[in-house]
Write a protein that holds these residues in place. Structure first.
Motif, PDB file in Angstrom:
ATOM      1  N   TYR A 122       0.832  -1.200   0.000  1.00 49.20           N
ATOM      2  CA  TYR A 122       0.000   0.000   0.000  1.00 49.20           C
ATOM      3  C   TYR A 122       0.872   1.256   0.000  1.00 49.20           C
ATOM      4  O   TYR A 122       0.638   2.204  -0.764  1.00 49.20           O
ATOM      5  N   SER A 123       1.896   1.246   0.839  1.00 46.42           N
ATOM      6  CA  SER A 123       2.821   2.378   0.911  1.00 46.42           C
ATOM      7  C   SER A 123       3.614   2.510  -0.387  1.00 46.42           C
ATOM      8  O   SER A 123       3.852   3.629  -0.866  1.00 46.42           O
ATOM      9  N   GLY A 124       4.025   1.371  -0.931  1.00 42.25           N
ATOM     10  CA  GLY A 124       4.746   1.399  -2.200  1.00 42.25           C
ATOM     11  C   GLY A 124       3.886   1.947  -3.320  1.00 42.25           C
ATOM     12  O   GLY A 124       4.364   2.716  -4.180  1.00 42.25           O
ATOM     13  N   ALA A 125       2.610   1.579  -3.339  1.00 39.11           N
ATOM     14  CA  ALA A 125       1.690   2.109  -4.349  1.00 39.11           C
ATOM     15  C   ALA A 125       1.556   3.624  -4.222  1.00 39.11           C
ATOM     16  O   ALA A 125       1.480   4.351  -5.230  1.00 39.11           O
ATOM     17  N   ASP A 126       1.548   4.112  -2.975  1.00 34.75           N
ATOM     18  CA  ASP A 126       1.468   5.560  -2.757  1.00 34.75           C
ATOM     19  C   ASP A 126       2.709   6.251  -3.300  1.00 34.75           C
ATOM     20  O   ASP A 126       2.619   7.340  -3.883  1.00 34.75           O
ATOM     21  N   ARG A 127       3.893   5.624  -3.135  1.00 34.94           N
ATOM     22  CA  ARG A 127       5.132   6.192  -3.690  1.00 34.94           C
ATOM     23  C   ARG A 127       5.037   6.295  -5.214  1.00 34.94           C
ATOM     24  O   ARG A 127       5.462   7.291  -5.807  1.00 34.94           O
ATOM     25  N   VAL A 128       4.504   5.253  -5.851  1.00 34.15           N
ATOM     26  CA  VAL A 128       4.373   5.259  -7.309  1.00 34.15           C
ATOM     27  C   VAL A 128       3.374   6.328  -7.752  1.00 34.15           C
ATOM     28  O   VAL A 128       3.601   7.061  -8.727  1.00 34.15           O
ATOM     29  N   LEU A 129       2.276   6.443  -7.017  1.00 38.06           N
ATOM     30  CA  LEU A 129       1.242   7.418  -7.370  1.00 38.06           C
ATOM     31  C   LEU A 129       1.726   8.856  -7.198  1.00 38.06           C
ATOM     32  O   LEU A 129       1.196   9.767  -7.852  1.00 38.06           O
ATOM     33  N   ILE A 130       2.702   9.078  -6.338  1.00 31.43           N
ATOM     34  CA  ILE A 130       3.294  10.412  -6.212  1.00 31.43           C
ATOM     35  C   ILE A 130       3.905  10.837  -7.547  1.00 31.43           C
ATOM     36  O   ILE A 130       3.736  11.977  -8.006  1.00 31.43           O
ATOM     37  N   GLU A 168       2.034  17.274   0.809  1.00 31.21           N
ATOM     38  CA  GLU A 168       3.484  17.419   0.816  1.00 31.21           C
ATOM     39  C   GLU A 168       4.115  16.885   2.096  1.00 31.21           C
ATOM     40  O   GLU A 168       5.212  16.335   2.084  1.00 31.21           O
ATOM     41  N   ALA A 169       3.411  17.025   3.222  1.00 35.59           N
ATOM     42  CA  ALA A 169       3.966  16.531   4.488  1.00 35.59           C
ATOM     43  C   ALA A 169       4.128  15.024   4.480  1.00 35.59           C
ATOM     44  O   ALA A 169       4.947  14.466   5.205  1.00 35.59           O
ATOM     45  N   ALA A 170       3.337  14.357   3.636  1.00 39.81           N
ATOM     46  CA  ALA A 170       3.377  12.895   3.608  1.00 39.81           C
ATOM     47  C   ALA A 170       4.557  12.365   2.812  1.00 39.81           C
ATOM     48  O   ALA A 170       4.956  11.216   2.973  1.00 39.81           O
ATOM     49  N   ILE A 171       5.126  13.184   1.946  1.00 38.55           N
ATOM     50  CA  ILE A 171       6.158  12.685   1.044  1.00 38.55           C
ATOM     51  C   ILE A 171       7.386  12.195   1.812  1.00 38.55           C
ATOM     52  O   ILE A 171       8.033  11.222   1.435  1.00 38.55           O
ATOM     53  N   SER A 172       7.700  12.851   2.928  1.00 40.87           N
ATOM     54  CA  SER A 172       8.845  12.403   3.739  1.00 40.87           C
ATOM     55  C   SER A 172       8.444  11.512   4.898  1.00 40.87           C
ATOM     56  O   SER A 172       9.287  10.844   5.489  1.00 40.87           O
ATOM     57  N   SER A 173       7.153  11.466   5.245  1.00 39.81           N
ATOM     58  CA  SER A 173       6.746  10.738   6.451  1.00 39.81           C
ATOM     59  C   SER A 173       6.983   9.252   6.349  1.00 39.81           C
ATOM     60  O   SER A 173       7.299   8.597   7.332  1.00 39.81           O
ATOM     61  N   MET A 174       6.844   8.688   5.151  1.00 37.54           N
ATOM     62  CA  MET A 174       6.958   7.236   5.020  1.00 37.54           C
ATOM     63  C   MET A 174       8.390   6.743   5.165  1.00 37.54           C
ATOM     64  O   MET A 174       8.642   5.556   5.287  1.00 37.54           O
ATOM     65  N   THR A 175       9.365   7.660   5.139  1.00 41.18           N
ATOM     66  CA  THR A 175      10.743   7.229   5.352  1.00 41.18           C
ATOM     67  C   THR A 175      11.116   7.251   6.814  1.00 41.18           C
ATOM     68  O   THR A 175      12.206   6.848   7.181  1.00 41.18           O
ATOM     69  N   ARG A 176      10.192   7.744   7.653  1.00 38.26           N
ATOM     70  CA  ARG A 176      10.465   7.744   9.092  1.00 38.26           C
ATOM     71  C   ARG A 176       9.754   6.555   9.733  1.00 38.26           C
ATOM     72  O   ARG A 176      10.349   5.558  10.048  1.00 38.26           O
ATOM     73  N   GLY A 177       8.463   6.711   9.957  1.00 37.74           N
ATOM     74  CA  GLY A 177       7.633   5.585  10.354  1.00 37.74           C
ATOM     75  C   GLY A 177       7.783   5.092  11.775  1.00 37.74           C
ATOM     76  O   GLY A 177       7.034   4.229  12.180  1.00 37.74           O
ATOM     77  N   TYR A 178       8.746   5.609  12.549  1.00 39.41           N
ATOM     78  CA  TYR A 178       8.933   5.033  13.881  1.00 39.41           C
ATOM     79  C   TYR A 178       7.848   5.476  14.843  1.00 39.41           C
ATOM     80  O   TYR A 178       7.241   4.684  15.521  1.00 39.41           O
ATOM     81  N   VAL A 179       7.632   6.783  14.935  1.00 40.31           N
ATOM     82  CA  VAL A 179       6.555   7.272  15.786  1.00 40.31           C
ATOM     83  C   VAL A 179       5.740   8.284  15.012  1.00 40.31           C
ATOM     84  O   VAL A 179       6.145   8.772  13.973  1.00 40.31           O
ATOM     85  N   GLY A 180       4.559   8.588  15.540  1.00 41.52           N
ATOM     86  CA  GLY A 180       3.702   9.556  14.887  1.00 41.52           C
ATOM     87  C   GLY A 180       2.818   8.910  13.855  1.00 41.52           C
ATOM     88  O   GLY A 180       2.916   7.716  13.562  1.00 41.52           O
ATOM     89  N   ASP A 181       1.929   9.699  13.293  1.00 39.69           N
ATOM     90  CA  ASP A 181       0.987   9.182  12.314  1.00 39.69           C
ATOM     91  C   ASP A 181       1.636   9.072  10.948  1.00 39.69           C
ATOM     92  O   ASP A 181       2.283   9.999  10.461  1.00 39.69           O
ATOM     93  N   THR A 182       1.477   7.914  10.312  1.00 42.69           N
ATOM     94  CA  THR A 182       1.936   7.723   8.953  1.00 42.69           C
ATOM     95  C   THR A 182       0.949   8.389   8.007  1.00 42.69           C
ATOM     96  O   THR A 182      -0.254   8.188   8.116  1.00 42.69           O
ATOM     97  N   GLN A 183       1.463   9.186   7.093  1.00 44.37           N
ATOM     98  CA  GLN A 183       0.607   9.892   6.154  1.00 44.37           C
ATOM     99  C   GLN A 183       0.877   9.398   4.743  1.00 44.37           C
ATOM    100  O   GLN A 183       1.973   8.939   4.428  1.00 44.37           O
ATOM    101  N   PHE A 184      -0.140   9.515   3.887  1.00 40.33           N
ATOM    102  CA  PHE A 184      -0.003   9.140   2.498  1.00 40.33           C
ATOM    103  C   PHE A 184      -0.267  10.356   1.627  1.00 40.33           C
ATOM    104  O   PHE A 184      -1.133  11.184   1.935  1.00 40.33           O
ATOM    105  N   ALA A 185       0.492  10.443   0.546  1.00 40.00           N
ATOM    106  CA  ALA A 185       0.383  11.607  -0.325  1.00 40.00           C
ATOM    107  C   ALA A 185      -0.817  11.528  -1.247  1.00 40.00           C
ATOM    108  O   ALA A 185      -1.416  12.543  -1.591  1.00 40.00           O
ATOM    109  N   VAL A 186      -1.193  10.325  -1.674  1.00 36.57           N
ATOM    110  CA  VAL A 186      -2.277  10.153  -2.648  1.00 36.57           C
ATOM    111  C   VAL A 186      -3.383   9.252  -2.096  1.00 36.57           C
ATOM    112  O   VAL A 186      -4.556   9.617  -2.111  1.00 36.57           O
ATOM    113  N   LEU A 187      -3.009   8.083  -1.598  1.00 39.65           N
ATOM    114  CA  LEU A 187      -3.998   7.124  -1.109  1.00 39.65           C
ATOM    115  C   LEU A 187      -4.591   7.578   0.219  1.00 39.65           C
ATOM    116  O   LEU A 187      -3.983   8.375   0.939  1.00 39.65           O
ATOM    117  N   PRO A 188      -5.773   7.070   0.572  1.00 40.75           N
ATOM    118  CA  PRO A 188      -6.403   7.455   1.849  1.00 40.75           C
ATOM    119  C   PRO A 188      -5.533   7.083   3.047  1.00 40.75           C
ATOM    120  O   PRO A 188      -4.854   6.050   3.049  1.00 40.75           O
TER     121      PRO A 188
END
Length: 488
Positions: A261-269, A281-301
């Motif tokens: 799902y996360s990989g699909a979001d990267r492709v959809l970016i 835009e805030a989601a574009i870097s969030s998926m490379t962190r992932g340790y704490v906090g809410d994971t955000q997606f740039a395109v997918l829900p």
């Protein structure tokens, strides 16, 4: 069995100087906390970022180990001695993993005694006790999973022997060592309710309220013993055990459904940028962190914790309806594994190491049929390779590859002989090509990536590729296993 223990111990002793993850410091800190502080401070102490976040039985286990640690090197038991790793500390902590894993050896010995074919038992016992994934996670990366899987297998063996009350009590003990096994609890609940609380009489099956009280009282007693001393700080304890503030994906994506799902979001970016779509835009870097906090997606829900819970429960219910209708031991073991599988594939903030909660119990079923062995090969290959990034230093590369190849060369031909299927007929062409792909994956992540981009450049790319490719094999294995179980 004695030779197996000698060989495995020798291998694990050789790995004492190997790479250690931050989990080594985690457990050193827990030794210090449980040794130096009264129990009312164990779950609130936070000098180190690696706070105590396992259930009370594991805390008492650390307390027990600390009694011996004090004789070896008292400095390791100082709370403010962060990152302490003397030679004595390293040897001591490594040895505690090796010794505690004797519980797994004992459990597997009992399994060999009570389960079927003696030749196959030897193969399966060896395959689990020397599982590359277990060696990578426990004896290099550093954890105590061997002890925990030992308790799990002891519970499974007692279920096989029809000692269902003992099985339930052992599982309750396991939950109070590590709460990740809650994912297996629905299968235990359904099986024990059907197989233990319903009694066969001359007039048919009848529900026994007395047995329900005995079972429920026994489990409640285990939890009371565990959490009783912490009764006045339960909010703090549960806050540590269930940190829902963490994001959907761990820093290194576990190869599950959410990795795809996360990989699909990267492709959809990339697609969105090409067509001028609006992006978070805030989601574009969030998926490379992932340790704490809410994971955000740039395109997918965006996915919330409640969504993962609903999906996991629905998938588990599909499995459990068959166990409810046919509460046999074989269905119990399959349901147990599939419930854990559902949590791994669809759960919240899943760690890559959690694949072992699937591979270990599934290994007990590997010799039951050609279909099971076929799934074992795909799942094991993808699951073990998915653990490789845990050992990111070049010096560990030959170790993890050699362990994997030796395991496959020793285990798979022996099991194929038992199911009376030549190796060349075991897998389809697509499955064989997928396994070849794992070789190319390791070649790229281990050598080609640094040659193309330079050392330290695009460090998340090899992790992402590993997660995505391994998730395909793991999801395929789950689908095949699930279909065979439901249609059998």
């Amino acid at each position: 069995m004695r030779d197996l223990l000698i060989v495995s111990t020798f291998i694990k002793l050789l790995l004492i100087p190997a790479y250690r993850s931050t989990d080594f410091e985690v457990h050193r800190n827990w030794l210090a906390i449980t040794h130096s502080l009264p129990i009312d401070q164990w779950y609130i102490e936070k000098t180190s970022e690696w706070t105590l976040d396992y259930p009370p039985f594991f805390a008492w286990f650390e307390k027990f180990l600390s009694m011996f640690a004090a004789l070896v090197d008292p400095e390791m038991l100082k709370i403010d001695n962060l990152g302490y790793a003397s030679t004595e500390t390293i040897i001591f902590q490594r040895m505690t993993v090796i010794v505690s894993e004797l519980v797994l050896f004992w459990a597997l010995s009992r399994y060999a005694k009570y389960f079927g074919n003696k030749y196959v038992n030897w193969v399966l016992v060896g395959s689990l006790f020397l599982h590359p994934g277990l060696i990578i996670v426990d004896h290099i990366h550093f954890q105590y999973n061997g002890l925990l899987y030992g308790i799990l297998i002891l519970s499974i063996v007692e279920a096989k022997r029809d000692n269902l009350l003992v099985s339930g009590i052992l599982f309750a003990v396991l939950l109070n060592f590590k709460h990740i096994y809650l994912y297996m609890a629905p299968a235990y609940f359904v099986y024990l309710l059907q197989a233990y609380c319903f009694v066969q009489t001359n007039n048919g099956r009848h529900f026994s309220f007395q047995r329900l009280v005995v079972l429920g009282g026994s489990v409640a007693t285990v939890f009371a013993i565990s959490f009783g001393p912490f009764i006045h700080q339960l909010p703090a304890v549960f806050g540590r055990l269930f940190p829902f503030t963490r994001g959907l994906c761990h820093a290194y994506w576990a190869p599950n459904f959410w990795a795809l799902y996360s990989g699909a979001d990267r492709v959809l970016i990339i697609v969105a940028k090409r067509f001028g779509w609006s992006l978070n835009e805030a989601a574009i870097s969030s998926m490379t962190r992932g340790y704490v906090g809410d994971t955000q997606f740039a395109v997918l829900p965006t996915i919330e914790a409640i969504h993962t819970m609903i999906i996991t429960v629905v998938v588990q219910l599909i499995v459990l309806q068959k166990l409810w209708r046919k509460p046999t031991f074989d269905n119990f073991l399959s349901s147990l594994t599939l419930c854990a599988f559902a949590s791994y594939l669809f759960g919240w903030h899943v760690h890559e190491k959690a694949i072992m909660i699937v591979l270990i119990p599934y290994g007990l079923m590997a010799a039951n049929s050609k279909a099971n062995l076929r799934v074992l090969i795909i799942l094991s290959a993808a699951g073990i390779v998915s653990l490789y990034p845990l050992l990111f230093q070049p010096t560990e590369t030959p170790i993890k590859i050699t362990l994997t190849l030796l395991w496959f060369c020793a285990v798979i031909p022996a099991l194929a002989y038992h199911v009376q299927t030549p190796l060349k007929n075991l897998l389809s062409a697509i499955e064989v090509n997928y396994l070849y792909g794992l070789i190319f994956l390791q070649f790229y992540t281990g050598f080609v990536h640094d040659m193309m981009f330079g050392s330290g450049q695009l460090p998340f790319l090899p992790l992402m590729i590993t997660s995505l490719y391994c998730s395909v094999g793991i999801l395929y294995g789950w689908g095949y296993f699930m279909l065979n179980y439901l249609l059998a």
